[in-house]
Design an enzyme around this catalytic site. Structure first.
Site, PDB file in Angstrom:
ATOM      1  N   ASP A 212      72.520  10.037  27.295  1.00  0.00           N
ATOM      2  CA  ASP A 212      73.529   9.761  26.268  1.00  0.00           C
ATOM      3  C   ASP A 212      74.925   9.945  26.834  1.00  0.00           C
ATOM      4  OD1 ASP A 212      74.099   9.614  23.089  1.00  0.00           O
ATOM      5  OD2 ASP A 212      75.448  11.087  24.012  1.00  0.00           O
TER       6      ASP A 212
ATOM      7  N   TYR B 208      84.198   9.395  27.562  1.00  0.00           N
ATOM      8  CA  TYR B 208      83.951  10.540  28.451  1.00  0.00           C
ATOM      9  C   TYR B 208      84.442  10.215  29.851  1.00  0.00           C
ATOM     10  CZ  TYR B 208      80.466  11.884  24.835  1.00  0.00           C
ATOM     11  OH  TYR B 208      79.817  12.202  23.663  1.00  0.00           O
TER      12      TYR B 208
ATOM     13  N   LEU C 291      72.919  22.807  21.376  1.00  0.00           N
ATOM     14  CA  LEU C 291      72.954  24.214  21.774  1.00  0.00           C
ATOM     15  C   LEU C 291      74.275  24.881  21.401  1.00  0.00           C
ATOM     16  CD1 LEU C 291      71.131  24.002  25.225  1.00  0.00           C
ATOM     17  CD2 LEU C 291      70.210  24.805  23.033  1.00  0.00           C
TER      18      LEU C 291
ATOM     19  N   LYS D  69      73.806  33.164  26.266  1.00  0.00           N
ATOM     20  CA  LYS D  69      74.667  33.689  27.329  1.00  0.00           C
ATOM     21  C   LYS D  69      75.994  34.231  26.798  1.00  0.00           C
ATOM     22  CE  LYS D  69      72.785  30.494  30.779  1.00  0.00           C
ATOM     23  NZ  LYS D  69      73.069  29.327  31.650  1.00  0.00           N
TER      24      LYS D  69
END
Length: 317
Positions: free
Chosen positions: A46, A51, A209, A217
């Site tokens: 994707d 970008y 996420l 983390k």
């Protein structure tokens, strides 16, 4: 393998996010990530034409260019590539002319004859939706795009798109790309999933996420001293409620010998209409963990436990 909506696109239920290519992963690192992903069984990538235009010195299209060079170099079989239009600095918006010009530019950068899945990246209220729907339909008719999707659209606008497409005989969307994860649930579950179920659309959630928070983390809301954009984005979720989610993910993951991230992706895959969460990796050694999330199957009770711990109810007036 999982089918995207009612399309003929059948993929491993994980999409590799290309937002880091040309940003936090240079060309060599991106190639290594892509190699590891495909070598591990991944087949869905994707990206977007914008970008990574936010990086100083970049123009947009860097991610597509890297992916295109990798495709030309590796010639992988059966890889599905999705990209998007509306946010590139030179191709902003969803007018008919812009959609066509941007698609042609994406095809050149990717080095392909046809885009497998082409999203309207963000709604453009300045352009009549009829014009945008028709423009996407012509791309399909002309063989430049196989299937279309919508990203960051409200449920009402998705329904309006479908109504227009049905009325004029244009191709219907097959996918929706919303912001959806364990710490960002309500709007998608209340408004987007019902329309996806009604029209057999597949969800391909981004921020799966939560900017890295759901890797476990980042466990402090104090982002001081953290220079990475990922850490800055994750810090805001490290509240007491957010950390309860991390603890539950860790507990469930331990029973499967799975990481927090893989368990979070498995929960997302278990939600109605979700086809393939999007997750990105800056380095090749992060990829196996993501791929594990595409294969981990949680029990019904484990999914319900995560549902409960991540439930959020608005304060009553």
């Amino acid at each position: 393998m999982t089918r995207i909506g009612n399309s003929d696109l059948d993929v491993l239920p994980l999409a590799l996010g290309g937002n880091v290519f040309g940003w936090t992963a240079d060309r060599d690192a991106s190639f290594a990530v892509l190699d590891a992903f495909v070598d591990g069984g991944g087949d869905f990538i994707d990206t977007a034409d914008s970008y990574s235009s936010w990086v100083p010195g970049n123009e947009g299209g860097e991610s597509e260019t890297i992916i295109g060079e990798w495709l030309a170099s590796r010639k992988p079989s059966g890889v599905v590539v999705a990209t998007k239009v509306s946010q590139h600095p030179l191709f902003s918006g969803l007018s008919a002319d812009n959609v066509r010009t941007a698609a042609e530019a994406s095809l050149r950068r990717l080095g392909v004859d046809e885009i497998d899945l082409y999203y309207a990246h963000f709604d453009d209220a300045s352009v009549p939706l009829e014009e945008t729907v028709a423009a996407f339909g012509r791309l399909v008719d002309d063989g430049l795009v196989r299937h279309i999707g919508v990203s960051n659209y409200s449920a009402s606008r998705i329904r309006e798109w479908i109504d227009i497409a049905q009325r004029v005989g244009a191709p219907l969307p097959v996918a929706i790309q919303p912001h959806y994860n364990l710490v960002h649930r309500n709007d998608v579950e209340e408004t987007i999933i019902p329309i996806a179920e009604e029209f057999d659309l597949g969800l391909v959630p981004y921020y799966a996420l939560a900017s890295g928070f759901l890797t476990g983390k980042y466990r402090s809301t104090d982002a001081a001293g953290q220079s990475s954009p990922r850490a800055q984005g994750a810090a805001k979720y490290a509240t007491a409620a957010g950390l309860r989610i991390i603890d539950t993910l860790e507990e469930i993951g331990a029973k499967h010998d799975a990481s927090i991230a893989a368990t979070a992706l498995a929960w997302l895959r278990a939600q109605p209409t979700v086809v393939a969460p999007i997750a990105s990796a800056r380095t090749a050694d992060q990829v196996p963990d993501l791929l594990a999330g595409a294969r981990l199957e949680l029990s019904t009770e484990e999914v319900r436990l995560l549902d409960r711990v991540s439930e959020w109810t608005p304060a009553q007036a």
